[in-house]
Design an enzyme around this catalytic site. Structure first.
Site, PDB file in Angstrom:
ATOM      1  N   ASN A   5     -61.889 -29.397 -46.579  1.00 50.39           N
ATOM      2  CA  ASN A   5     -61.158 -28.186 -46.941  1.00 50.39           C
ATOM      3  C   ASN A   5     -60.818 -27.506 -45.493  1.00 50.39           C
ATOM      4  OD1 ASN A   5     -63.480 -26.325 -45.488  1.00 50.39           O
ATOM      5  ND2 ASN A   5     -64.720 -27.711 -47.210  1.00 50.39           N
TER       6      ASN A   5
ATOM      7  N   ASP B  11     -68.310 -29.254 -52.536  1.00 42.20           N
ATOM      8  CA  ASP B  11     -69.080 -29.383 -53.833  1.00 42.20           C
ATOM      9  C   ASP B  11     -69.191 -30.858 -54.489  1.00 42.20           C
ATOM     10  OD1 ASP B  11     -69.590 -26.625 -54.051  1.00 42.20           O
ATOM     11  OD2 ASP B  11     -67.462 -25.983 -54.383  1.00 42.20           O
TER      12      ASP B  11
ATOM     13  N   LYS C  45     -60.498 -50.171 -47.289  1.00 41.50           N
ATOM     14  CA  LYS C  45     -59.495 -49.329 -47.764  1.00 41.50           C
ATOM     15  C   LYS C  45     -58.913 -49.585 -49.007  1.00 41.50           C
ATOM     16  CE  LYS C  45     -54.982 -47.551 -46.088  1.00 41.50           C
ATOM     17  NZ  LYS C  45     -53.730 -47.923 -45.492  1.00 41.50           N
TER      18      LYS C  45
ATOM     19  N   PRO D 138     -75.570 -31.887 -53.146  1.00 35.71           N
ATOM     20  CA  PRO D 138     -76.685 -30.765 -53.219  1.00 35.71           C
ATOM     21  C   PRO D 138     -76.072 -29.385 -52.895  1.00 35.71           C
ATOM     22  CG  PRO D 138     -76.536 -32.448 -51.403  1.00 35.71           C
ATOM     23  CD  PRO D 138     -75.512 -32.867 -52.072  1.00 35.71           C
ATOM     24  N   ASP D 139     -76.518 -28.484 -53.254  1.00 38.40           N
ATOM     25  CA  ASP D 139     -76.192 -27.191 -52.914  1.00 38.40           C
ATOM     26  C   ASP D 139     -77.461 -26.845 -51.787  1.00 38.40           C
ATOM     27  OD1 ASP D 139     -76.328 -24.112 -52.327  1.00 38.40           O
ATOM     28  OD2 ASP D 139     -75.082 -24.210 -54.254  1.00 38.40           O
ATOM     29  N   ILE D 140     -76.863 -26.857 -50.481  1.00 33.98           N
ATOM     30  CA  ILE D 140     -77.800 -26.664 -49.255  1.00 33.98           C
ATOM     31  C   ILE D 140     -78.514 -25.172 -49.359  1.00 33.98           C
ATOM     32  CG2 ILE D 140     -77.978 -26.814 -46.915  1.00 33.98           C
ATOM     33  CD1 ILE D 140     -75.266 -28.663 -47.005  1.00 33.98           C
TER      34      ILE D 140
ATOM     35  N   PHE E 259     -72.926 -17.139 -47.608  1.00 32.69           N
ATOM     36  CA  PHE E 259     -71.464 -16.694 -47.711  1.00 32.69           C
ATOM     37  C   PHE E 259     -70.723 -17.079 -48.899  1.00 32.69           C
ATOM     38  CE2 PHE E 259     -69.945 -15.434 -43.630  1.00 32.69           C
ATOM     39  CZ  PHE E 259     -71.160 -15.400 -42.650  1.00 32.69           C
TER      40      PHE E 259
ATOM     41  N   LYS F 174     -73.775 -14.764 -57.141  1.00 31.90           N
ATOM     42  CA  LYS F 174     -74.457 -15.726 -56.125  1.00 31.90           C
ATOM     43  C   LYS F 174     -75.546 -15.327 -55.502  1.00 31.90           C
ATOM     44  CE  LYS F 174     -70.632 -17.700 -55.100  1.00 31.90           C
ATOM     45  NZ  LYS F 174     -69.366 -18.138 -54.697  1.00 31.90           N
TER      46      LYS F 174
ATOM     47  N   LYS G 145     -78.570 -18.058 -56.225  1.00 29.82           N
ATOM     48  CA  LYS G 145     -78.880 -18.840 -55.169  1.00 29.82           C
ATOM     49  C   LYS G 145     -80.176 -18.369 -54.685  1.00 29.82           C
ATOM     50  CE  LYS G 145     -74.408 -20.741 -54.177  1.00 29.82           C
ATOM     51  NZ  LYS G 145     -73.743 -21.873 -53.687  1.00 29.82           N
TER      52      LYS G 145
HETATM   53  O1  C5P Z   1     -71.200 -21.651 -54.825  1.00 29.63           O
HETATM   54  P1  C5P Z   1     -70.348 -21.475 -53.443  1.00 29.63           P
HETATM   55  O2  C5P Z   1     -69.899 -22.705 -52.651  1.00 29.63           O
HETATM   56  O3  C5P Z   1     -69.205 -20.572 -53.572  1.00 29.63           O
HETATM   57  O4  C5P Z   1     -71.389 -20.597 -52.321  1.00 29.63           O
HETATM   58  C1  C5P Z   1     -71.062 -20.528 -50.995  1.00 29.63           C
HETATM   59  C2  C5P Z   1     -72.411 -20.505 -50.287  1.00 29.63           C
HETATM   60  O5  C5P Z   1     -72.967 -21.579 -50.609  1.00 29.63           O
HETATM   61  C3  C5P Z   1     -72.308 -20.660 -48.760  1.00 29.63           C
HETATM   62  O6  C5P Z   1     -73.004 -19.949 -47.918  1.00 29.63           O
HETATM   63  C4  C5P Z   1     -71.940 -22.040 -48.507  1.00 29.63           C
HETATM   64  O7  C5P Z   1     -72.570 -22.437 -47.263  1.00 29.63           O
HETATM   65  C5  C5P Z   1     -73.288 -22.497 -49.474  1.00 29.63           C
HETATM   66  N1  C5P Z   1     -73.070 -23.858 -50.190  1.00 29.63           N
HETATM   67  C6  C5P Z   1     -74.038 -24.719 -49.877  1.00 29.63           C
HETATM   68  N2  C5P Z   1     -74.013 -25.955 -50.342  1.00 29.63           N
HETATM   69  C7  C5P Z   1     -72.968 -26.392 -51.178  1.00 29.63           C
HETATM   70  C8  C5P Z   1     -72.060 -25.478 -51.701  1.00 29.63           C
HETATM   71  C9  C5P Z   1     -72.240 -24.323 -50.563  1.00 29.63           C
HETATM   72  O8  C5P Z   1     -75.121 -24.490 -48.938  1.00 29.63           O
HETATM   73  N3  C5P Z   1     -73.046 -27.481 -51.757  1.00 29.63           N
END
Ligand code: C5P
Length: 402
Positions: A216, A284, A294, A311-313, A330, A344, A348
């Site tokens: 991105n 995501d 390739k 994974p959502d960190i 953020f 959020k 979270k």
């Molecule tokens: O769910 P969203 O992507 O909008 O959430 C944004 C927040 O979650 C940011 O703080 C981003 O750094 C964190 N995030 C994360 N891991 C992911 C997706 C988002 O830590 N896979």
């Protein structure tokens, strides 16, 4: 504030007239004001009007024998509780940043052992010039404080940043500083000393094959600025960063990663931390198949591109055993910013969500509007540079954890 003394330095700008109002507001609060006016400042206000309002001697000349006999310039620079520069012109700040001392104002700024509060005022292009930005950065590193500038109409007919803060706002800033509320007044100037702050920044890069990836537009500028601001306030900072094109801030522990999974592993191994700030724009999803070869154009493998969820960190760390005391996420949104941010925060389980509208040029740009959403409500900050926003956020962290 009574019984305090301010050394006011009036620079040469159209906003100098506001310095007169400032002297009156300070006098009403029992604050005494000694004043230095620069040569250019004298084009806008006279020593007579300044002295009339302050009831104190006004200094203009570095080599005045009579002034030196009464109070030498070194003594003058140390006789006040705080030095306030109103208006702080681009020229005056450039001199102070470089350590020039060729007139009474710049000599005083170099000689003082007190905090200096600058109220910048200049044309928007001058304010946005990289030279001015560098000077501001240097002054900050030297522990200078700033009030304003604000966005608005300017005397030159343009609109933008560079308009000096109103005298009432400057008085508020002075009151806070003299009351020690900036948390910066402790001798060491390191309110985040002994705190470990873990920050993620930049994008992640999810490989499709050895030459292609999903990613991105995140530039890393905001996360890097926050890392720098926290480091400057004394924190031990670990910055886990995806691939970006900007230089790492000095004094922070950098961990370079590419993918979301690498970022999570790096964060988990950096724990424990007192604060976790998740600024990274984590992808995501990642391509399900990451081949070593390739993928050829005629291959069907990319049509459609199969994805797995990353994974959502933020969520993992906010819900983990080693959860830092303050977890900040953020939320980059293009619409319905506040509602999404509130959702959020709950989903979270973080303590604050910094929401920003990225429908403009925030991603990759130099400015940002932040809304700080906590369980107690939302605080919307005006549009400011990413450095200023970082500094403000770092000070809010100081209030919470220091
Ligand atoms: O769910 P969203 O992507 O909008 O959430 C944004 C927040 O979650 C940011 O703080 C981003 O750094 C964190 N995030 C994360 N891991 C992911 C997706 C988002 O830590 N896979």
């Amino acid at each position: 504030m009574s019984e305090k003394r301010i050394l006011l330095i009036i620079g040469g700008g159209i906003a100098a007239f506001k310095a007169l109002l400032l002297i009156r507001l300070l006098a009403k609060r029992g604050v005494k004001t000694s004043t230095v006016i620069t040569k250019a400042g004298e084009e806008f206000v006279t020593p007579l009007s300044v002295g009339g309002l302050s009831g104190e001697k006004v200094y203009t000349d570095l080599f005045s024998l009579s002034d030196e006999q009464e109070m030498g310039h070194i003594e003058l620079s140390r006789s006040a509780d705080l030095v306030v520069v109103v208006p702080a012109t681009a020229d005056l700040m450039a001199k102070a940043a470089r350590g020039l001392a060729n007139d009474l104002a710049s000599t005083t700024l170099l000689a003082t052992d007190k905090r200096v509060l600058y109220a910048p005022a200049m044309n928007v292009r001058m304010w946005e010039h990289p030279a001015t930005k560098r000077n501001i950065e240097t002054l900050r590193e030297n522990h200078a404080l700033f009030v304003g500038p604000e966005e608005g109409d300017m005397a030159c007919g343009e609109f933008g940043f560079g308009r000096m803060a109103e005298p009432e706002t400057i008085v508020e800033a002075i009151e806070k500083i003299l009351a020690g509320k900036t948390h910066l007044d402790d001798l060491a100037l390191k309110p985040l000393k002994d705190k470990h702050i873990l920050i993620t920044a930049g994008p992640t890069r999810e490989p499709i094959d050895p030459v292609r990836y999903l990613s991105n537009h995140s530039s890393g500028k905001q996360g890097y600025a926050i890392a720098r601001a926290c480091e400057r306030l004394g924190a031990k900072v670990t910055l886990v960063s995806g691939p970006v094109a900007i230089a790492p801030p000095s004094g922070v522990d950098m961990v370079q990663v590419e993918t979301a999974r690498e970022m999570l592993t790096a964060c988990e191994s950096a724990l424990p931390a007192d604060v976790f700030i998740s600024v990274a724009a984590v992808a995501d999803w990642r391509p399900k198949t990451n081949t070593d070869k390739k993928i050829k154009k005629d291959k069907q493998e990319l049509q459609p591109l199969a994805l797995s969820e990353n994974p959502d960190i933020l969520r993992t760390i906010a819900n983990g055993e080693n959860r830092p005391g303050l977890v900040i996420g953020f939320a980059a949104e293009t619409d319905n910013v506040l509602n999404h941010a509130k959702a959020k925060l709950a989903k979270k389980k973080c303590d604050w969500i910094v929401a920003n509208d990225v429908s403009g040029d925030v991603m990759g740009g130099d400015n940002n509007t932040m809304i700080i959403v906590t369980k107690d409500g939302a605080d919307e900050w005006s549009l400011m540079s990413k450095q200023d926003a970082a500094h403000k956020l770092a000070l809010k962290i100081v209030e919470t954890v220091a």
